[in-house]
Enzyme design. Structure first.
Site, PDB file in Angstrom:
ATOM      1  N   TYR A  80       8.565   0.451  -9.005  1.00 16.22           N
ATOM      2  CA  TYR A  80       8.275   1.019  -7.696  1.00 16.22           C
ATOM      3  C   TYR A  80       6.925   0.526  -7.200  1.00 16.22           C
ATOM      4  O   TYR A  80       5.908   0.731  -7.849  1.00 16.22           O
ATOM      5  CB  TYR A  80       8.285   2.556  -7.753  1.00 16.22           C
ATOM      6  CG  TYR A  80       8.004   3.158  -6.398  1.00 16.22           C
ATOM      7  CD1 TYR A  80       8.968   3.122  -5.393  1.00 16.22           C
ATOM      8  CD2 TYR A  80       6.764   3.710  -6.095  1.00 16.22           C
ATOM      9  CE1 TYR A  80       8.706   3.639  -4.134  1.00 16.22           C
ATOM     10  CE2 TYR A  80       6.489   4.226  -4.839  1.00 16.22           C
ATOM     11  CZ  TYR A  80       7.471   4.187  -3.859  1.00 16.22           C
ATOM     12  OH  TYR A  80       7.211   4.680  -2.612  1.00 16.22           O
TER      13      TYR A  80
ATOM     14  N   LYS B 115       7.979   1.946  -0.639  1.00 14.13           N
ATOM     15  CA  LYS B 115       9.363   2.052  -0.169  1.00 14.13           C
ATOM     16  C   LYS B 115       9.690   0.880   0.752  1.00 14.13           C
ATOM     17  O   LYS B 115       8.809   0.230   1.297  1.00 14.13           O
ATOM     18  CB  LYS B 115       9.540   3.402   0.534  1.00 14.13           C
ATOM     19  CG  LYS B 115      10.943   3.938   0.447  1.00 14.13           C
ATOM     20  CD  LYS B 115      11.398   4.217  -0.958  1.00 14.13           C
ATOM     21  CE  LYS B 115      12.830   4.714  -1.015  1.00 14.13           C
ATOM     22  NZ  LYS B 115      13.331   4.732  -2.397  1.00 14.13           N
TER      23      LYS B 115
ATOM     24  N   ASP C  97       4.388  -3.675   5.191  1.00 16.18           N
ATOM     25  CA  ASP C  97       3.252  -2.781   4.969  1.00 16.18           C
ATOM     26  C   ASP C  97       2.182  -3.633   4.308  1.00 16.18           C
ATOM     27  O   ASP C  97       2.356  -4.099   3.180  1.00 16.18           O
ATOM     28  CB  ASP C  97       3.699  -1.636   4.054  1.00 16.18           C
ATOM     29  CG  ASP C  97       2.557  -0.702   3.659  1.00 16.18           C
ATOM     30  OD1 ASP C  97       1.381  -1.048   3.906  1.00 16.18           O
ATOM     31  OD2 ASP C  97       2.854   0.360   3.088  1.00 16.18           O
TER      32      ASP C  97
END
Ligand code: 13P
Ligand code: 13P
Ligand code: MG
Ligand code: MG
Length: 370
Positions: free
Chosen positions: A231, A234, A11
């Site tokens: 985080y 994902k 990504d």
């Protein structure tokens, strides 16, 4: 000569929010891939996207873990990041977690899986790509399609598969090095099940057929929060599964996806959601989800890919997409209350930690009762 399939995804930025890469990013990746075919680095390749993740499918003869192939993928993602930055896209360079390339994309953010083989006369395989999920999304379907006659009727009907399969399973919580256990079906069925029931920690790295020792499936195992310590998005994994003859049929490999099983992902990577099988180049929408997985079928022959068949683009899967939406909405009804939101150890990488620390300081311990 052996053929290698390398599937590397990242990504590197998206339009809207975490929805899809821009046309310009995909065009850049396609252009670079065409150049790599011209220069002879690759014999063939394809660029696709699933949600906000771009996947490069590369065919070559250099074997797995080759620095030139990994560098090509890394540099391509640096280029798509530059475009994302120039267009002001969201999360530009999101999955590029290291500043400089150091020989292999593993441990640097992008997800990768690779397999090298002697081509069979017909060499069909499926490329799976997920968005808004961790690599454990493949635990249920890869376990079932190889080990369970409910999905793999070939275990009963095709003598080639009677010897079963070997699973290499990684403990992704161990970050010092790759920590892997090798177990076989049918003999170790319950031990494998014991591990795979926890898809946030134990994930399938590869599957090998017992009769001939041929690799049947490979999947990416990277967990971004383990690399970044927090985080940052994902993992959004990819997998390659070879089909037919000594492997399950293409339809048997797809069969478990009709369950629309629950996984952890979706909005902020922190919610349980039913996996929706989608067509190629699908986007993300409701609640930064739902978690989606696409499946493209190919054959490869003398290093050249056929056109792909979009395996979830068939009326049957409309019914499963409805089912996935229904299952997701059932859990969304519960909002942030467990188990709709993820388990504590996964939430540790999010802002919840700071909130809990602050609140913990305000707790008062009453004196024990006499
Ligand atoms: P065909 O006879 O068309 O090759 O199909 C065989 C098969 O195993 C389908 O699952
Ligand atoms: P991606 O990992 O697909 O960028 O999603 C991140 C996220 O948190 C969406 O809410
Ligand atoms: Mg993103
Ligand atoms: Mg993504």
């Amino acid at each position: 000569m052996k053929t290698t399939l390398s599937l590397i995804k990242a990504d590197t930025g998206s339009v809207g929010g975490h929805n899809r890469p821009s046309e310009a990013m995909v065009a850049m990746a396609k252009e670079r891939l065409a150049d790599a075919v011209k220069s002879g680095l690759l014999s063939d390749g394809r660029v696709t996207f699933t949600g906000d993740d771009i996947a490069l499918l590369m065919v070559h003869t250099y074997g797995v873990d080759h620095a030139d192939i990994h560098k090509f993928a890394w540099d391509t993602f640096v280029e798509t990041t530059n475009i994302a930055k120039s267009q002001g896209l969201y999360g530009a360079g999101q999955d590029l977690l290291k500043d400089a390339f150091s020989g292999n994309v593993r441990g640097m953010g992008p997800g990768s899986c690779e397999v090298e083989f002697e081509e069979r006369p017909a060499e069909p395989f499926i490329v799976f790509a997920g968005d808004k999920c961790g690599p454990g999304v493949f635990n249920y379907p890869l376990f079932s399609c190889f080990a369970d006659p409910y999905h793999n009727a070939g275990l009963l009907l095709a003598p080639e598969m009677h010897a079963g399969f070997t699973y290499n399973i990684m403990d992704v919580n161990y970050t010092e090095a790759d920590k892997v256990i090798t177990l076989k079906v049918p003999q170790d069925y319950y031990d494998i099940a014991t591990l795979l029931r926890d898809p946030n920690r134990y994930v399938i790295e590869s599957v090998v057929e017992n009769a001939g020792g041929l690799t049947a499936a490979v999947a990416s195992t990277s967990r971004l929060h383990n690399i970044a310590g927090k985080y940052v998005g994902k993992d959004d994994p990819v997998a390659i599964v070879r089909s037919q003859k000594m492997f399950p049929s293409t339809g048997e490999i797809l069969s478990p996806w009709a369950r629309a099983h629950y996984t952890l992902g979706d909005n902020r990577g922190s919610h349980h959601v039913a996996v929706m099988p989608v067509v190629q180049n699908s986007i993300i929408s409701f609640f930064d989800g739902p978690t989606i997985v696409s499946a493209a079928g190919y054959c490869v022959h003398e290093g050249k890919l056929t056109e792909s068949v979009d395996l979830f683009d068939q009326p049957f899967w409309n019914h499963i997409r409805d089912k996935a939406a229904r299952k997701t909405l059932e859990l969304r009804d519960q909002g942030f209350f467990n188990p709709a939101m993820g388990p504590h150890d996964e939430m540790e990488y999010t802002g919840v930690v700071e909130n809990l620390k602050r609140l913990d300081a305000k707790f008062v311990t009453r004196s024990p009762k006499k």
